[in-house]
Write a protein that holds these residues in place. Structure first.
Motif, PDB file in Angstrom:
ATOM      1  N   ARG A  23       0.053   0.969  15.415  1.00  0.00           N
ATOM      2  CA  ARG A  23      -0.072   2.307  14.841  1.00  0.00           C
ATOM      3  C   ARG A  23       1.120   3.128  15.303  1.00  0.00           C
ATOM      4  N   THR A  46      -1.055  -6.049  14.504  1.00  0.00           N
ATOM      5  CA  THR A  46      -1.165  -4.697  13.974  1.00  0.00           C
ATOM      6  C   THR A  46      -0.729  -3.665  14.997  1.00  0.00           C
ATOM      7  N   TYR A  94       2.941  -1.875   5.662  1.00  0.00           N
ATOM      8  CA  TYR A  94       2.159  -0.762   6.209  1.00  0.00           C
ATOM      9  C   TYR A  94       1.408  -0.043   5.109  1.00  0.00           C
ATOM     10  N   HIS A 133      -0.680   2.895   9.938  1.00  0.00           N
ATOM     11  CA  HIS A 133      -1.095   1.534  10.271  1.00  0.00           C
ATOM     12  C   HIS A 133      -0.035   0.584   9.739  1.00  0.00           C
ATOM     13  N   ARG A 162      -5.594   2.893   5.932  1.00  0.00           N
ATOM     14  CA  ARG A 162      -5.765   3.072   7.377  1.00  0.00           C
ATOM     15  C   ARG A 162      -4.704   3.965   8.007  1.00  0.00           C
ATOM     16  N   SER A 163      -4.027   4.781   7.187  1.00  0.00           N
ATOM     17  CA  SER A 163      -2.994   5.697   7.689  1.00  0.00           C
ATOM     18  C   SER A 163      -3.392   7.132   7.396  1.00  0.00           C
TER      19      SER A 163
END
Length: 318
Positions: free
Chosen positions: A29, A27, A77, A38, A84-85
Motif C-alpha cells: 500500500r 501486495t 495497481y 493498493h 482497494r485504493s
C-alpha cells in the motif's frame, strides 16, 4: 517470492508475500496525496508498470502480468478511488494529472534508480500518456491501448455532447440508463463498409461493442470472481460519474507527445476499428508518423484474448 529490498517511502506498506510461487503477486500500500493505493508486484528484473482502465483495477491484468513476470518485475495497481485504493474524501474531483502523479510515485518507489516501461489500457492509457509528457526521464517506453482522448478527434463537439448527456442521465435516471447511453455512444458510426452493430452480415459484428466499464453479472461465478464483479459494479457510479468526464475531456499535449514518440507505442483493437476509443490512437499515430499497432480483440481485448494480448505486449515492451 522474495521481494528485493526497496527504499522505504513515508506512508507506505512494503509488499508482503501472499503466496510462494514467482508469479502470484505480493501486495503493498502506498500513501499518496488524498488516497492510499493498493499495488501488486510479480517477478524480478526491470520494472513494467501496468495501469488499468475502466473499473477492473489490478485484477484486470492478472493473466498478462503472469506472462510478463517471466522476464521482469511487473507492478499493477488499483487507481485511486477504485477497488482497494480508497480516497480520503470520497467526493474529491478526479483529474488525469493527479492519477499520473500516483503512477509516478509508484515508479519512484519500485524503480528509483532506473526508468521503467509502462502500459495502460483505456483511461489507464490516458494516465500513461500524461506520465510520459511530465516525467519522461522516468519512462523508457509507453504502450497506450485505445486511450479515449476524444478531444483529438475532428468531431470532438459530438463527444462532448455525449458526455454531458451521460452525466445528465446519471443524475436524473441512475446508473444503468447512463451506462447504456455511454456504451451506445462509443460504437462506430455505420457506413456502407461497416455493418450496423448487431447485424448478422458476413464479417460484421454480432453484438455491439462493450466498453471496459460495461455492467456485468456475478451469478454462477466462483466466489473470488463474483467478489471481483461485485467490486466492479460498486465502482461504476464513481467511474462513470467522475473518471469518464474528466479523462475523456482531457486535452493531451500533442506536440510534447510527438517529440517523445520514439518511446511511445500507440495501439488499437483489431476488432474495434472505427469505434470511439480506437480512433484517437489512430489519429495520433498518423500525426506522429508512427505505426498503429493492433492487439487481438476489441477495446476489451485484455479480457477477451489475454494470452495473445500478453504475448504481443511482452514483445512491445522488450
Amino acid at each position: 517470492m522474495t521481494t528485493p529490498d526497496r527504499p522505504r517511502v513515508e506512508g507506505t506498506t512494503p509488499p508482503t508475500p501472499r503466496h510462494a510461487n514467482s508469479t502470484t503477486p505480493t501486495t503493498g500500500r502506498l500513501r499518496v496525496d488524498g488516497a492510499t493505493l493498493h499495488y501488486e508486484v510479480r517477478g524480478s528484473g526491470p520494472l513494467v508498470l501496468l495501469i488499468p482502465g475502466g473499473t477492473g483495477g489490478a485484477a484486470s491484468f492478472d493473466a498478462v502480468a503472469d506472462r510478463l513476470a517471466a522476464d521482469c518485475t511487473v507492478a499493477s495497481y488499483d487507481p485511486r478511488g477504485l477497488a482497494r485504493s480508497p480516497l480520503d474524501d470520497p467526493d474529491a474531483p478526479q483529474r488525469v494529472e493527479r492519477h499520473a502523479e500516483d503512477a509516478y510515485r509508484l515508479l519512484d518507489l519500485l524503480s528509483p534508480d532506473a526508468p521503467a516501461r509502462v502500459a495502460g489500457c483505456s483511461s489507464g492509457a490516458i494516465t500513461a500518456l500524461h506520465l510520459l509528457t511530465t516525467h519522461p526521464e522516468r519512462v523508457q517506453r509507453v504502450v497506450a491501448h485505445e486511450p479515449p482522448l476524444v478531444e483529438v478527434l475532428p468531431d470532438a463537439p459530438e463527444h462532448r455532447a455525449l458526455l454531458i448527456r451521460v452525466q445528465d442521465t446519471l443524475q436524473r435516471e441512475g446508473l444503468m440508463p447512463a451506462a447504456a447511453i455511454f456504451a451506445a455512444g462509443l460504437q462506430a458510426k455505420p457506413t456502407p463498409q461497416t455493418p450496423t452493430p448487431g447485424a448478422s452480415a458476413q464479417g460484421g459484428r454480432s453484438t455491439p461493442p462493450t466498453p471496459s466499464a460495461a455492467p456485468v453479472e456475478a451469478g454462477g461465478l466462483p466466489p473470488e470472481a463474483a467478489a471481483r464483479v461485485e467490486r466492479t459494479m460498486g465502482d461504476m457510479p464513481y467511474f462513470l460519474g467522475r473518471i469518464v468526464p474528466s479523462f475523456m475531456g482531457y486535452v493531451p499535449d500533442l506536440d510534447r507527445l510527438q517529440a517523445l514518440s520514439e518511446r511511445l507505442v500507440l495501439a488499437g483493437g483489431a476488432e474495434s476499428r472505427g469505434e470511439v476509443p480506437y480512433r484517437p490512437a489512430a489519429v495520433m499515430a498518423e500525426r506522429f508518423g508512427t505505426e498503429l499497432v493492433h492487439f487481438p480483440g476489441g477495446h476489451t481485448g485484455l479480457s477477451t484474448h489475454p494470452g495473445e494480448f500478453g504475448e504481443l505486449l511482452a514483445e512491445l515492451l522488450r
